[in-house]
Design an enzyme around this catalytic site. Structure first.
Site, short mmCIF file in Angstrom:
data_model
loop_
_atom_site.label_atom_id
_atom_site.label_comp_id
_atom_site.label_asym_id
_atom_site.label_seq_id
_atom_site.Cartn_x
_atom_site.Cartn_y
_atom_site.Cartn_z
CB SER A 47 124.66 -102.99 27.90
OG SER A 47 125.96 -102.51 27.64
CE1 TYR A 76 126.48 -108.05 27.67
CE2 TYR A 76 127.04 -105.88 26.83
CZ TYR A 76 126.69 -106.70 27.89
OH TYR A 76 126.56 -106.18 29.14
CE LYS A 95 123.12 -106.96 28.86
NZ LYS A 95 122.33 -107.67 29.90
N1 LIG Z 1 129.70 -104.61 34.47
C1 LIG Z 1 129.30 -103.72 33.58
O1 LIG Z 1 129.92 -102.63 33.40
C2 LIG Z 1 128.05 -103.94 32.78
C3 LIG Z 1 127.72 -103.01 31.78
C4 LIG Z 1 126.53 -103.18 31.08
C5 LIG Z 1 125.72 -104.26 31.37
N2 LIG Z 1 126.09 -105.17 32.31
C6 LIG Z 1 125.18 -106.28 32.55
O2 LIG Z 1 124.97 -106.43 33.94
C7 LIG Z 1 124.69 -107.79 34.24
C8 LIG Z 1 125.63 -108.29 35.32
O3 LIG Z 1 126.95 -108.21 34.86
P1 LIG Z 1 128.25 -108.25 35.81
O4 LIG Z 1 129.13 -107.19 35.31
O5 LIG Z 1 127.82 -108.25 37.23
O6 LIG Z 1 128.87 -109.64 35.37
P2 LIG Z 1 129.41 -110.89 36.24
O7 LIG Z 1 130.08 -111.79 35.26
O8 LIG Z 1 130.18 -110.41 37.40
O9 LIG Z 1 128.07 -111.55 36.76
C9 LIG Z 1 127.17 -112.20 35.94
C10 LIG Z 1 126.62 -113.38 36.68
O10 LIG Z 1 125.64 -114.03 35.86
C11 LIG Z 1 125.79 -115.42 36.02
N3 LIG Z 1 125.29 -116.12 34.84
C12 LIG Z 1 125.82 -116.12 33.60
N4 LIG Z 1 125.09 -116.88 32.78
C13 LIG Z 1 124.06 -117.38 33.51
C14 LIG Z 1 122.97 -118.22 33.21
N5 LIG Z 1 122.80 -118.72 31.99
N6 LIG Z 1 122.09 -118.50 34.19
C15 LIG Z 1 122.25 -118.01 35.44
N7 LIG Z 1 123.30 -117.23 35.79
C16 LIG Z 1 124.18 -116.90 34.84
C17 LIG Z 1 127.30 -115.64 36.17
O11 LIG Z 1 127.59 -116.88 36.79
C18 LIG Z 1 127.69 -114.43 37.02
O12 LIG Z 1 127.66 -114.73 38.40
C19 LIG Z 1 124.85 -108.55 32.91
O13 LIG Z 1 123.58 -108.69 32.30
C20 LIG Z 1 125.70 -107.63 32.09
O14 LIG Z 1 125.53 -107.83 30.72
C21 LIG Z 1 127.23 -105.04 33.02
#
Ligand SMILES: NC(=O)c1ccc[n+]([C@@H]2O[C@H](COP(=O)([O-])OP(=O)(O)OC[C@H]3O[C@@H](n4cnc5c(N)ncnc54)[C@H](O)[C@@H]3O)[C@@H](O)[C@H]2O)c1
Length: 306
Positions: A152, A165, A169
């Site tokens: 991230s 976080y 990351k």
């Molecule tokens: N959305 C963004 O802008 C963004 C930015 C940077 C990084 N990210 C990263 O992208 C990835 C996905 O994020 P997202 O935005 O789709 O979030 P989200 O909350 O929509 O999805 C994350 C999913 O991970 C699952 N999860 C959480 N903990 C878990 C565990 N211990 N075991 C199994 N499943 C688990 C949740 O149930 C959820 O379905 C994450 O790693 C997040 O940190 C997202």
């Protein structure tokens, strides 16, 4: 050139929602058999439900694809091992691992409890480690593996309220760097994705029209290039709202200060030389830094012998 995942088996963690869901659907649409992993908890990691991941499996099957769901908590190695065992029993291989599962526990560092810090590290860092550990020997034996870490901008550059976080990351990038070296001889490539997407993780940070512009599918389009046969290695792809860029770590050529002059004052005197970005390079392993400094010291010694 069209990218196909026909005959490949992929595990996508956290695939019940957001980016993981989009990654799983796209991999399946291009022929991969997909393990849709999700613990199904809330954004802060509390609770559990298999509903979301089962819905993704139903969607994949409705489009003629093959998928299974597994509710492993990625932070728990035994549960992850069970997921990988079930995958091997069903399909006999694991070609692709997308370490995507994640949670948030945002607070300024002053207000953050150590439990909030540890839980976020556990899910993002140990989650990626556990899943990678469980597939690593399989990929080595197959002489094929593609692993994607989800990093991230918060880790690479910082973000107020996300010390836990951000640390997690950045840690997955450190993990990637060594896996790249150790996996090379078995054709295992490891890359990282730095996404920005409108998901439940970011919905309260962005106005609704922006959430729409930041569709997870735009990120997934880039992610697929990190896990196909022609994937790069050690690449950090940033993606969001149709924008794509790469990030990297570079080191300046630096300077040399002989032993009898080494003091904080002389280091400061050389500041502009040691920070000069002309000829800076991405080092392919940690020992290259030591090598560079030894060469500088040797060049100095040689110049003194003349
Ligand atoms: N959305 C963004 O802008 C963004 C930015 C940077 C990084 N990210 C990263 O992208 C990835 C996905 O994020 P997202 O935005 O789709 O979030 P989200 O909350 O929509 O999805 C994350 C999913 O991970 C699952 N999860 C959480 N903990 C878990 C565990 N211990 N075991 C199994 N499943 C688990 C949740 O149930 C959820 O379905 C994450 O790693 C997040 O940190 C997202």
């Amino acid at each position: 050139m069209s990218i196909s995942f026909e005959g490949k088996v992929a595990i996508v963690t956290g695939a019940g929602n957001g980016l993981g869901r989009s990654h799983a659907l796209a991999l399946a649409a291009r022929g991969a058999k997909v393990v849709v992993n999700d613990l199904g908890g809330a954004r802060d990691g509390s609770g559990a439900s298999s509903e979301a991941s089962q819905e993704v499996v139903r969607l994949i099957e409705a489009h003629g694809g093959e998928a299974i769901s597994h509710g492993a908590n990625v932070a728990n190695f035994d549960e992850v091992q069970d997921m990988v065992n079930q995958t091997m029993e069903k399909w006999g291989r694991v070609d692709i691992l997308i370490n995507n599962a994640g949670i948030l526990r945002d607070k300024s560092f002053s207000k953050m409890t150590l439990d909030d810090f540890k839980l976020v590290m556990d899910v993002h860092v140990m989650g990626s480690v556990n899943c990678t550990k469980a597939v690593w020997e399989i990929m080595r034996a197959q002489n094929y593996g593609r692993i994607v870490m989800t990093t991230s901008s918060s880790g690479m550059y910082g973000n107020f309220g996300q010390s836990n976080y951000g640390a997690a990351k950045m840690a997955v990038l450190g993990f990637m760097n060594t896996l790249v070296l150790e996996g090379a001889k078995n054709n295992i490539r490891v890359n990282a994705l730095a996404p920005t997407a409108g998901t439940r993780m970011t919905e309260d940070l962005m106005p609704p029209e922006i959430v729409q512009a930041f569709a997870p599918e735009a990120v997934t389009a880039g992610m697929l290039t990190l896990c196909d046969e022609e994937a790069p290695n050690r690449f950090i792809l940033c993606a969001g709202a149709g924008g794509y860029s790469s990030a990297g770590m570079f080191e300046t050529e630096g300077c040399f200060i002989p032993e009898h002059k080494q003091s904080p004052e002389t280091v400061l005197e050389h500041w502009s030389e040691l920070t000069d970005q002309t000829g800076q390079a991405a080092l392919i392993s940690g020992d290259k830094q030591g090598e560079k400094f030894v060469l500088k010291a040797m060049a100095f010694m040689k110049s003194q012998q003349k």
